[in-house]
Design a protein around this motif. Structure first.
Motif, PDB file in Angstrom:
ATOM      1  N   ILE A  35     -11.014  -2.421 -12.846  1.00 16.27           N
ATOM      2  CA  ILE A  35     -11.043  -1.754 -11.547  1.00 16.27           C
ATOM      3  C   ILE A  35     -11.867  -0.484 -11.709  1.00 16.27           C
ATOM      4  O   ILE A  35     -11.842   0.155 -12.767  1.00 16.27           O
ATOM      5  CB  ILE A  35      -9.612  -1.457 -11.033  1.00 16.27           C
ATOM      6  CG1 ILE A  35      -9.650  -0.949  -9.592  1.00 16.27           C
ATOM      7  CG2 ILE A  35      -8.881  -0.498 -11.958  1.00 16.27           C
ATOM      8  CD1 ILE A  35      -8.282  -0.939  -8.932  1.00 16.27           C
ATOM      9  N   ASP A  39     -12.432   2.356  -6.005  1.00 19.19           N
ATOM     10  CA  ASP A  39     -11.868   1.124  -5.448  1.00 19.19           C
ATOM     11  C   ASP A  39     -10.501   1.392  -4.828  1.00 19.19           C
ATOM     12  O   ASP A  39      -9.765   2.273  -5.285  1.00 19.19           O
ATOM     13  CB  ASP A  39     -11.708   0.050  -6.525  1.00 19.19           C
ATOM     14  CG  ASP A  39     -13.028  -0.546  -6.980  1.00 19.19           C
ATOM     15  OD1 ASP A  39     -14.063  -0.248  -6.339  1.00 19.19           O
ATOM     16  OD2 ASP A  39     -13.027  -1.299  -7.968  1.00 19.19           O
ATOM     17  N   PRO A  41      -6.954   0.106  -4.679  1.00 20.23           N
ATOM     18  CA  PRO A  41      -6.123  -0.840  -5.426  1.00 20.23           C
ATOM     19  C   PRO A  41      -5.275  -1.690  -4.487  1.00 20.23           C
ATOM     20  O   PRO A  41      -4.677  -1.183  -3.542  1.00 20.23           O
ATOM     21  CB  PRO A  41      -5.252   0.063  -6.305  1.00 20.23           C
ATOM     22  CG  PRO A  41      -5.218   1.372  -5.588  1.00 20.23           C
ATOM     23  CD  PRO A  41      -6.533   1.506  -4.883  1.00 20.23           C
ATOM     24  N   ASP A  76      -2.507   0.325 -13.714  1.00 21.18           N
ATOM     25  CA  ASP A  76      -2.615   1.145 -12.496  1.00 21.18           C
ATOM     26  C   ASP A  76      -1.255   1.249 -11.805  1.00 21.18           C
ATOM     27  O   ASP A  76      -1.075   0.768 -10.696  1.00 21.18           O
ATOM     28  CB  ASP A  76      -3.669   0.573 -11.541  1.00 21.18           C
ATOM     29  CG  ASP A  76      -3.666  -0.958 -11.522  1.00 21.18           C
ATOM     30  OD1 ASP A  76      -2.652  -1.551 -11.941  1.00 21.18           O
ATOM     31  OD2 ASP A  76      -4.667  -1.539 -11.103  1.00 21.18           O
ATOM     32  N   SER A  88     -11.642   4.798 -13.731  1.00 23.03           N
ATOM     33  CA  SER A  88     -11.921   3.375 -13.926  1.00 23.03           C
ATOM     34  C   SER A  88     -11.079   2.833 -15.078  1.00 23.03           C
ATOM     35  O   SER A  88     -10.649   3.580 -15.959  1.00 23.03           O
ATOM     36  CB  SER A  88     -13.407   3.151 -14.235  1.00 23.03           C
ATOM     37  OG  SER A  88     -14.222   3.592 -13.171  1.00 23.03           O
ATOM     38  N   GLU A  99      -1.557  -9.989 -12.369  1.00 18.33           N
ATOM     39  CA  GLU A  99      -1.755  -9.262 -11.121  1.00 18.33           C
ATOM     40  C   GLU A  99      -0.468  -9.348 -10.306  1.00 18.33           C
ATOM     41  O   GLU A  99      -0.030 -10.432  -9.922  1.00 18.33           O
ATOM     42  CB  GLU A  99      -2.917  -9.852 -10.334  1.00 18.33           C
ATOM     43  CG  GLU A  99      -4.263  -9.682 -11.015  1.00 18.33           C
ATOM     44  CD  GLU A  99      -5.415 -10.173 -10.157  1.00 18.33           C
ATOM     45  OE1 GLU A  99      -6.514  -9.632 -10.300  1.00 18.33           O
ATOM     46  OE2 GLU A  99      -5.200 -11.096  -9.344  1.00 18.33           O
TER      47      GLU A  99
END
Length: 243
Positions: A35, A39, A41, A76, A88, A99
């Protein structure tokens, strides 16, 4: 295994974790980003296999690595509250990620408070590591900086059962080490030679061998207390005191 360092998890809690990390997985190639800064999330990524890192890049391309992420680490954890990433996350090796939908984590927190506390312990330990890295770059000598980093990576892998005696994986280039401890590549190379000459370590084939861990720890002022290895979370299992 990592979270059980902070609390003894029940079979139900382990099953809930397993289910959460197996719903959706993806692989990211070595040196690709997981990522990027800026971005938005949409999921929480957990490293299942491989190594990753957090990093910041300046406008002229200079990079500072600010954390290494090993199996079991959350990439994250702040995704539920951030509108956009302020750093990043990149893959050091090929990485397998789970995920996890943000709402699934919310359900986990609401259903399993002990698991929530263990995850909070883990997050607080990550902050503690960040403080130690600041001290490393700000106050320690080159010899101490590099040796301290190697001790930390070894101890963290040992916690996960990933070491083999005094041997652990070290899939880092000298440039990546330089970006971590604030030295030039030439200075990193020279410092590695100093550590080898002192008989403390060997490097080869993406593996680190620490010949005398206690001696290395003394030489580089490494105190593992900031990793919170004392099973502080075990009090969560203790019965309430008698009235």
């Amino acid at each position: 295994m990592k979270l059980e360092h902070y609390a003894r998890l029940s079979a139900e809690e382990k099953d809930a974790l397993d289910a959460l990390t197996q719903v959706r997985t993806r692989r990211v190639r070595s040196r690709d980003d997981i990522i990027r800064e800026g971005d938005a999330p949409s999921v929480i990524n957990v490293v299942l296999e491989g190594w990753a890192c957090r990093y910041k890049t300046l406008e002229d391309g200079r990079r500072q690595i600010i954390a290494y992420l090993l199996p079991g680490d959350v990439c994250d954890f702040s995704a539920p509250v951030l509108r956009e990433m302020d750093h990043s996350v990149g893959a050091i090796t090929t990485v397998t990620l789970a995920e996890i939908a943000v709402e699934s984590v919310g359900h986990l927190f609401a259903t399993y408070p002990r698991l929530t506390q263990a995850l909070c312990w883990d997050a607080l330990t990550s902050v503690s590591i960040q403080r130690e890295w600041t001290v490393n770059v700000g106050q320690r000598t080159a010899f101490e900086r590099l040796g301290h980093l190697l001790c930390e990576l070894f101890v963290r892998q040992r916690l996960l059962g990933l070491t083999r005696g005094g041997v652990c994986d070290l899939p880092l280039t000298q440039a990546e080490i330089a970006d971590t401890i604030g030295l030039s590549v030439v200075h990193v190379n020279r410092t590695l030679q100093d550590l080898r000459s002192a008989g403390l370590i060997s490097l080869g084939g993406r593996e680190l061998t620490i010949h005398r861990l206690e001696a290395l720890q003394r030489a580089v002022l490494f105190n593992p207390s900031y990793l919170h290895l004392g099973h502080e979370g075990r009090h969560l299992d203790a019965p309430p005191p008698n009235p």
